[in-house]
Design an enzyme around this catalytic site. Structure first.
Site, short mmCIF file in Angstrom:
data_model
loop_
_atom_site.label_atom_id
_atom_site.label_comp_id
_atom_site.label_asym_id
_atom_site.label_seq_id
_atom_site.Cartn_x
_atom_site.Cartn_y
_atom_site.Cartn_z
N GLU A 1 13.21 68.68 74.74
CA GLU A 1 13.12 69.06 76.15
C GLU A 1 12.52 70.44 76.34
O GLU A 1 12.75 71.36 75.55
CB GLU A 1 14.52 69.04 76.80
CG GLU A 1 15.34 67.80 76.50
CD GLU A 1 14.73 66.50 77.00
OE1 GLU A 1 13.67 66.54 77.64
OE2 GLU A 1 15.31 65.44 76.74
N GLU B 1 16.78 56.66 83.93
CA GLU B 1 17.24 57.32 82.71
C GLU B 1 18.25 58.40 83.07
O GLU B 1 17.98 59.24 83.94
CB GLU B 1 16.08 57.98 81.96
CG GLU B 1 15.17 57.04 81.22
CD GLU B 1 14.09 57.81 80.46
OE1 GLU B 1 14.31 59.00 80.13
OE2 GLU B 1 13.03 57.24 80.23
#
Length: 261
Positions: free
Chosen positions: A55, A44
């Site tokens: 995040e 990724e």
């Protein structure tokens, strides 16, 4: 079977995440190639974004460093094109919906295809709104990776039935980041998915140790690790490659040792 699904064929997949351009695009390019050599089955690549809502602090900071270094979506596509000529491992872009819209949706997916991107993950795009992107994914042959979380509840079966490539199973609530303990909710999610489809299930968010990876790989088809790798990159900067490679090899071995269980 597409290239992404094929990465799970007869094995448990280890999937590392890194932020494109942290500490530089040159290092990212080398990292991808070296992680593949160390056993990564899919990789990724995060597109740095100023407001990465899914995040934690570690990956947020990596995005800020990459953006400060002048990373752009075009530069990432150029890098992926260079990687693709040297590395057969499937590459998945992780981005947010705003950068795609700002770039131009059709142009984005056309460039994904030309660069050799295999799939895309968009954590802030609700399942009900995936039609904003999936027609372009279909047109340009890019696999749209769906996500489920402990809060998905009754929607898990619906999402799983339409999922492509693999299903990204979020292990716990909150944002990405290293966690001491990963609960049993994800095991129950995988069981629900298995009741409606045989699509591979990969677990991410919070995984950092070989012990955690092995426990998850015992019931899931793959393990995704991001923050723990990004922390290594943050610590060692341009000299991070051998340390990341060592970590990826260790985690892949932990996942691999669960095969056949």
């Amino acid at each position: 079977m597409n290239k992404i699904s094929g990465a799970f064929l007869n094995r448990k997949a280890f999937i590392p995440f890194i932020t494109s351009g942290d500490p530089s695009l040159e290092v990212t390019e080398q990292l991808v190639i070296k992680m593949a050599e160390a056993g990564a089955d899919l990789i990724e690549l995060g597109i740095p974004f100023s407001d990465p809502v899914a995040e934690g602090e570690v990956i947020q900071n990596a995005s800020m460093r990459a953006l400060a270094g002048g990373v752009t979506v075009d530069k990432i596509f150029d890098m992926v094109g260079r990687i693709r000529s040297k590395c057969p491992v499937p590459l998945i872009l992780m981005t947010y919906v705003n950068p795609v819209f700002a770039y131009g949706t059709e142009k984005f997916f056309k460039n994904c295809k030309e660069a050799g991107v295999d799939g895309i993950i968009v954590p802030d795009l609700p399942y009900e709104e995936k039609g904003e992107l999936t027609p372009f994914c279909s047109e340009y042959g890019i696999t749209f990776i769906s996500m489920i979380a402990p809060t998905s509840g009754s929607r898990i079966r619906m999402i799983a039935k339409e999922a492509e490539g693999f299903l990204y199973c979020v292990s716990s609530m909150g944002v990405t980041g290293v966690r001491e303990h990963i609960g049993d909710e994800v095991n129950k999610m995988v069981e629900i998915v298995r009741s409606v489809t045989d699509i591979p299930c990969a677990v991410g968010f919070g995984v950092s140790t070989p012990e955690q990876a092995a426990r998850l790989a015992a019931f899931a088809d793959g393990v995704i690790v991001g923050s723990a790798i990004v922390k290594i990159i943050e610590k060692y900067g341009p000299d991070c490659i051998p340390y990341v490679v060592e970590y990826v090899r260790m985690m892949k071995n932990a996942v691999k040792n669960c095969e056949g269980l």
